[in-house]
Design a protein around this motif. Structure first.
Motif, PDB file in Angstrom:
ATOM      1  N   HIS B 257       0.839  -1.197   0.000  1.00 40.12           N
ATOM      2  CA  HIS B 257       0.000   0.000   0.000  1.00 40.12           C
ATOM      3  C   HIS B 257       0.869   1.240   0.000  1.00 40.12           C
ATOM      4  O   HIS B 257       0.622   2.194  -0.715  1.00 40.12           O
ATOM      5  N   HIS B 524      -3.175  -8.299  -1.384  1.00 39.36           N
ATOM      6  CA  HIS B 524      -4.383  -7.605  -0.941  1.00 39.36           C
ATOM      7  C   HIS B 524      -5.447  -8.612  -0.566  1.00 39.36           C
ATOM      8  O   HIS B 524      -6.238  -9.057  -1.388  1.00 39.36           O
ATOM      9  N   THR B 526      -8.089  -8.454   1.353  1.00 41.33           N
ATOM     10  CA  THR B 526      -9.512  -8.094   1.357  1.00 41.33           C
ATOM     11  C   THR B 526     -10.127  -8.342  -0.009  1.00 41.33           C
ATOM     12  O   THR B 526     -11.201  -8.923  -0.132  1.00 41.33           O
ATOM     13  N   PHE B 574      -8.085   3.273  16.819  1.00 39.03           N
ATOM     14  CA  PHE B 574      -8.179   3.760  15.441  1.00 39.03           C
ATOM     15  C   PHE B 574      -7.035   3.162  14.636  1.00 39.03           C
ATOM     16  O   PHE B 574      -5.935   2.973  15.146  1.00 39.03           O
ATOM     17  N   ALA B 594      -3.999   7.663   8.018  1.00 34.03           N
ATOM     18  CA  ALA B 594      -5.221   6.990   8.443  1.00 34.03           C
ATOM     19  C   ALA B 594      -5.310   5.663   7.704  1.00 34.03           C
ATOM     20  O   ALA B 594      -5.086   5.619   6.504  1.00 34.03           O
ATOM     21  N   ILE B 597      -9.345   1.360   4.571  1.00 37.16           N
ATOM     22  CA  ILE B 597      -9.826   1.865   3.297  1.00 37.16           C
ATOM     23  C   ILE B 597      -9.641   3.386   3.199  1.00 37.16           C
ATOM     24  O   ILE B 597      -9.535   3.963   2.121  1.00 37.16           O
ATOM     25  N   TYR B 598      -9.539   4.040   4.348  1.00 39.58           N
ATOM     26  CA  TYR B 598      -9.457   5.500   4.351  1.00 39.58           C
ATOM     27  C   TYR B 598      -8.118   6.023   3.834  1.00 39.58           C
ATOM     28  O   TYR B 598      -8.034   7.138   3.354  1.00 39.58           O
ATOM     29  N   VAL B 601      -8.853   6.220   0.114  1.00 41.60           N
ATOM     30  CA  VAL B 601     -10.002   7.030  -0.263  1.00 41.60           C
ATOM     31  C   VAL B 601      -9.819   8.481   0.169  1.00 41.60           C
ATOM     32  O   VAL B 601     -10.094   9.403  -0.573  1.00 41.60           O
ATOM     33  N   PHE B 602      -9.355   8.670   1.388  1.00 42.32           N
ATOM     34  CA  PHE B 602      -9.220  10.047   1.878  1.00 42.32           C
ATOM     35  C   PHE B 602      -7.798  10.583   1.743  1.00 42.32           C
ATOM     36  O   PHE B 602      -7.532  11.717   2.074  1.00 42.32           O
ATOM     37  N   ASP B 603      -6.894   9.717   1.303  1.00 43.73           N
ATOM     38  CA  ASP B 603      -5.542  10.160   0.999  1.00 43.73           C
ATOM     39  C   ASP B 603      -4.931  10.885   2.197  1.00 43.73           C
ATOM     40  O   ASP B 603      -4.177  11.838   2.036  1.00 43.73           O
ATOM     41  N   ASP B 604      -5.271  10.421   3.380  1.00 48.35           N
ATOM     42  CA  ASP B 604      -4.798  11.103   4.595  1.00 48.35           C
ATOM     43  C   ASP B 604      -3.506  10.454   5.056  1.00 48.35           C
ATOM     44  O   ASP B 604      -3.446   9.808   6.094  1.00 48.35           O
ATOM     45  N   ARG B 625      -5.169  14.645   8.911  1.00 42.81           N
ATOM     46  CA  ARG B 625      -6.573  15.023   9.091  1.00 42.81           C
ATOM     47  C   ARG B 625      -7.224  14.221  10.213  1.00 42.81           C
ATOM     48  O   ARG B 625      -8.130  14.701  10.878  1.00 42.81           O
ATOM     49  N   CYS B 626      -6.768  12.980  10.395  1.00 49.09           N
ATOM     50  CA  CYS B 626      -7.373  12.137  11.426  1.00 49.09           C
ATOM     51  C   CYS B 626      -6.825  12.458  12.816  1.00 49.09           C
ATOM     52  O   CYS B 626      -7.177  11.780  13.786  1.00 49.09           O
ATOM     53  N   PRO B 628      -7.586  14.644  15.040  1.00 51.65           N
ATOM     54  CA  PRO B 628      -8.586  14.785  16.117  1.00 51.65           C
ATOM     55  C   PRO B 628      -9.074  13.437  16.638  1.00 51.65           C
ATOM     56  O   PRO B 628      -9.412  13.330  17.820  1.00 51.65           O
ATOM     57  N   ILE B 629      -9.116  12.430  15.790  1.00 50.95           N
ATOM     58  CA  ILE B 629      -9.542  11.108  16.257  1.00 50.95           C
ATOM     59  C   ILE B 629      -8.486  10.553  17.212  1.00 50.95           C
ATOM     60  O   ILE B 629      -8.804  10.021  18.273  1.00 50.95           O
TER      61      ILE B 629
END
Lengths: 690, 690
Positions: B257, B524, B526, B574, B594, B597-598, B601-604, B625-626, B628-629
């Motif tokens: 990944h 992969h 999944t 998380f 993050a 899948i994020y 998808v969110f390219d974080d 971006r994550c 705060p989590i």
């Protein structure tokens, strides 16, 4: 005929308070009308003079001929209302007031009086606190714009409407310098009556216009924006906006997630992007777009808008390729014939791909021959030559460049000129010659690529029908009513004050279940410890119930508790957030995005103006970052995007119908596997306080 | 002494192949050295002449005096290698070859010969295929740069290193036009020996330098970048980079990944940002940064870098506020004293906040008085005045502006000048006067705000110690070994070929459990249907086992199956993704983001150069971006960021030690509640193919 016709194409103009001294603001408009040869009738109003510069001068407004198209009121603030009313009584169709000292200086009541007069008598007003209106093709200068002391802009096909007089005036200066044509300009000032949306609507109906340029500080009646932009698109007009005040547009105070996510700037960005508006960040970028539309017009459907590039620096070629990619502008490969021609002009070690780098292997005439080859390529609409005195003799190349610019213009193409160093531009007089020959000149190649990219994207925009298809829904009275009429697909839910009853309900529905507190005083249940997920059996449900009572009491001891809701837990699919809210400028808007904690953390939400339509909702869903999840990422099944679209559209239509609803949140809307629909797991409806 | 001292401060220069004809490339350097008064010894080498322009000329390199600092080889490609070798034998310390026709034209072997000569003899080489080197303060022009036919740039404190000769030369032209000082420029060409990193290293040690400006097309030895930028920061030198080739840097083919997420451009962006590099997009933006550092120097720790603004347009004031906010530049409120002074100068209805809008209420002298008040405010370091001929008489204001610019410079402040319309700039001669007085002049206010914002951010950068603290780990031999030494915290896992044994293990560990296929051929899982989560009991485990065998066989019928792994399922916290890979330019890099899948998808995700340190990893985690989590968003508990940091650091350090490992993926690394650590749920180690 639009009521603004009399503003922009007046047959007669009265200058109320005109001065014979052209050095004074109140003297300039008359001097301009005479100097630029306005062909309509001109009257002055000033009790001191029988005529001014040969123009008949009347002692009062009531002495004027009736039914004049446009009155330019050059009086100070305290005399404006009376003058406006007298104009109305005299049958004047439209007035302009330039006076400052109204709402912008804290005198809102004075300004409201002007609005009231317009509404009572039907006269239209531009301003107050504005610079006026200008229509170069008619010599119509109902303005004190200082730039007109220098020159009138060349007539063109751009409508310009600005909420700042000074910046509009500075733009005129640039139009003159850069040879950009202007159809008309209105400085809209405080907009006591006529606002930007009225002006935009008028120019959309004007066949001569191909670009509508706006400088906006604050939008009144912004709810009309989406409908107007849909119309503009169908009529092949582009809209470019420089929006000021980003740093002042904060997040509104709001109860719902939607409201909290709705920073005014974010809403504006999303809505204007979907409306197909070209957003620019600076005055120069606005000018660059204006130049491109001036030279190339609105992009034709079949036009490839391909850019061919010729430089003497491989490095600059790479930078231009980067800029073209960034601004999504095609740099098409050359045809075989073009490649063969270039091959004959360049040494063997040079490649003949686009961008072409001639390095120092050609003299000026060799460079010119390469340029001709590229410009004649059928896939190329614009040839950008990057000049540098370090390699080129500008004076020697000038006649050839002017000729090429002219030839290109004749065959519907364009010669663009910029420089290796922005300090290395043509001198002013040479530049003027090239501009007049039709060249597109910008100081740097990246600005050329960016501006052409803006135009190219306009050609790619989807064209939604002007009137989105919405059923006219029944109006609701209560929240339950609203949810029923909106057809929000709900999961079966029981609300209980008694734990035993809750367990019985759960036993019937089957486990796992979700337990949630229900309270009008707790908007964010998760933070209150008021949500328990995935409860697998009766014991877990009981334990969570007891724990939840405690944590809710700790979090919000004074909250009214309606009870605790039990739902079967839906485990498949992906959670969206869907919300409706009222933007202070744009009115009713819809938000969709990735739901749950991700809405806030990853900011993967998008706003749409309402009313909207299924194709627009589909386009927004497809544009979210989470779109691959909806489409079935990484071996997962595709989700029921169509069911989600229909649920969102029904909710939005109901929200448009129900003015008493201020905010709606569905968070989450769980979109299940294709064919299994979408289901709202939690819904919040916030009524208007009024 | 750096070996490049002889390049940039040579006591003696030999021009090999010099021509007496200054119109030829080979004649220019000698003409320049004479014209600009180079004080060192100059020798020519050319069998045709006994001397050239009074400079002694030798028939061959071997006839030259020994131990010359710098030889500029002006010969064509096929003669360069021999000349370089002769220079080396004659004790020449450094050489420059301008000839094209090496790697850039497909002759890699010819270029390798130059590299070999340098390595054999220790002589350093700049080029080939370059424009040479320039040191204005010394009149040292070992270059054929065409701009020197016009003027030598003013000496300054910026080091410029460019991989394009033509763009470097175009920058010189701009330096001359914009009055930007230059310490030295090297055009690095094909970099057969000396590369950008060597030049940067040299200039970091030079106390005169405050800004290092780079134009980069491709980076050799980029693994040195992070160490060098850490050093530069500790030595108060900023680095500004225009990086070309964004559109050509694709994603590398990769198994993990991490590898797939590692687009070369994304890696460059992240690594350069963390390194504190000022990234610019265009040549003009590079120039703007250069002007700001030229005028204001490296930002002092105590300097507020506050901008005060004076305009005649409220609209422009709003646009400047927007730009300042966007570029993170403070527009501080004025002091009480300044406000009082302005109050006395402006009519009552005008506000006296920053930016100040004087509208048309002041004449030139009133505008000047306002400007003085702002410039004397203790919180303001730079005063930007926005000029327009529509309100100002430029000629009348010129002396006052020049005086203010001078005064500002003396007190360590700066007067910046730009325009309401970029078409409305001062004429060239007036501009020159203002530039010489120390004014910072840019065509538009947004460019001033952006460039000052770049400088301001440099002052805010954290300063990491130059040498990150890394334990020197043992080297590993196998994947198991690698994971053990890297201390990757694993969840207990059993690998089974037999379903019954798997169920027994799960019974011991407790449910729920996770079942995963284990195969060297399935990266992969999944997508292959090879992962089953949250299996609650033995029956579910058995059912999933049978289903998984089927779906894996369908997805990858030829895959070797090692067995099926069973783990207890960790449900709290998380998921992060952590990976290590080798970037073709920047070498070993670390990615954190993050997870699940994020990540895609969110390219974080964010990349760091290796080696790194705990503070840098913490900073990157805090910038996701994550974040705060991780910190405990919306009532959730804070997670064990420190445990994650330590796990990531150990993994990264082991990756640096083990060259045989090409990629590592931990996806996910589950960060649990504070105090409960972080645990790797799936780890992939990819060995190098070689």
């Amino acid at each position: 005929m639009s009521s603004l016709h009399s503003l922009l194409q007046p047959a007669s103009i009265a200058l109320v308070g005109a001065s014979p001294d052209a050095r004074k603001l109140a003297g300039r408009p008359l001097a301009y009308l005479l100097r630029y040869g306005f062909q309509g009738q001109v009257f002055a109003v000033n009790p001191k003079y029988p005529d001014i510069g040969g123009v008949p001068c009347f002692p009062s407004i009531s002495a004027l001929p009736r039914d004049i198209d446009l009155a330019l009121i050059l009086l100070p603030a305290h005399q404006v209302a009376d003058a406006l009313e007298q104009c109305a009584l005299q049958g004047v169709r439209c007035a302009i007031s330039i006076a400052g000292g109204f709402a912008e200086a804290g005198s809102a009541a004075e300004q409201q009086r002007l609005t009231d007069i317009c509404q009572t008598h039907g006269i239209r007003l531009i301003g107050p606190n504005c610079v006026g209106a200008l229509h170069p093709a008619l010599g119509m200068a109902a303005t004190f714009s200082s730039e007109l002391r220098n020159r009138m802009p060349r007539p063109g096909r751009m409508a310009l409407f600005t909420q700042s007089g000074a910046l509009g005036n500075a733009l005129l200066q640039s139009f003159n310098d850069l040879d950009i044509g202007l159809a008309y300009w209105v400085s809209s000032g405080n907009e006591a009556d006529v606002g930007l949306m009225d002006l935009v609507e008028h120019s959309i109906e004007d066949d001569n216009i191909n670009l509508i340029a706006l400088y906006i500080e604050g939008l009144k009646h912004g709810e009309r924006l989406s409908e107007l932009t849909r119309k503009a698109r169908l009529k092949n007009k582009a809209i470019v906006v420089l929006r000021a005040g980003k740093s002042q547009l904060g997040r509104a105070a709001a109860v719902s997630h939607t409201g909290k996510l709705a920073g005014a700037w974010k809403v504006w960005q999303d809505v204007s992007r979907q409306a197909g508006i070209i957003s620019v960040e600076t005055l120069d970028e606005l000018l660059d777009v204006a130049i491109v539309f001036d030279r190339l017009g609105f992009p034709g459907g079949s036009g490839t808008q391909g850019l061919g590039v010729l430089t003497v620096s491989g490095g600059m070629g790479v930078l231009i390729s980067d800029a073209a990619a960034e601004f999504q502008l095609p740099l098409p490969p050359f045809s075989g014939a073009t490649q063969a021609r270039l091959r004959g002009l360049l040494p063997a070690q040079m490649t003949v791909a686009n961008p072409v780098d001639t390095a120092l292997f050609t003299d000026e005439m060799g460079f010119a021959a390469c340029a001709e080859a590229v410009l004649e390529d059928p896939g190329i609409d614009v040839l950008l030559v990057v000049m540098t005195r370090l390699a080129h003799d500008y004076k020697a190349m000038l006649p050839w460049l002017a000729k090429q610019a002219n030839t290109a213009r004749k065959i519907g193409k364009c010669l663009a000129i910029s420089y290796l160093s922005s300090s290395d531009a043509f001198e002013r007089e040479d530049r003027s010659l090239l501009l007049e020959s039709g060249a597109l000149m910008l100081p740097t190649p990246d600005r050329v690529a960016r501006a052409l990219g803006h135009r190219h994207r306009v050609a790619q925009l989807p064209r939604y029908t002007a009137q989105p298809q919405v059923d006219t829904p029944q109006q609701s009275q209560t929240m339950q009513d609203f949810l029923r009429l909106a057809g929000v697909p709900q999961v079966p839910e029981g609300l209980f004050q008694d734990m035993g009853a809750a367990v019985k309900f759960a036993d019937t529905q089957g486990y796992p279940v979700v337990l949630k507190v229900s309270s009008p005083d707790i908007a964010h249940k998760t933070e209150a410890g008021g949500v328990a997920l995935n409860l697998k059996d009766a014991d877990s449900l009981r334990a969570s119930w007891l724990q939840m009572e405690q944590s809710v009491a700790t979090y919000a001891p004074l909250a009214r508790i309606d009870g605790y809701a039990v739902q079967p837990m839906v485990l498949d699919g992906f959670e969206l957030i869907v919300g409706c809210s009222v933007d202070p400028e744009l009115g009713r808007v819809l938000m969709v995005g990735a739901g749950g904690i991700y809405a806030e953390v990853f900011d993967d939400v998008c706003f749409l103006a309402l009313p909207t339509s299924a194709p627009e909702i589909r386009a927004v869903l497809a544009g979210l970052r989470c779109a691959p999840i909806l489409a079935g990422a990484r071996g997962q099944p595709a989700l029921d995007i169509e069911a989600a679209t229909q649920a969102i559209l029904r909710l939005a239509s109901q929200f448009v119908a129900d003015e008493w609803v201020r905010e709606v949140d569905i968070n989450p809307l769980r979109v299940r596997m294709n064919g299994r629909g979408a289901i709202a797991l939690d819904t919040l409806v916030v009524p208007d306080k009024n």
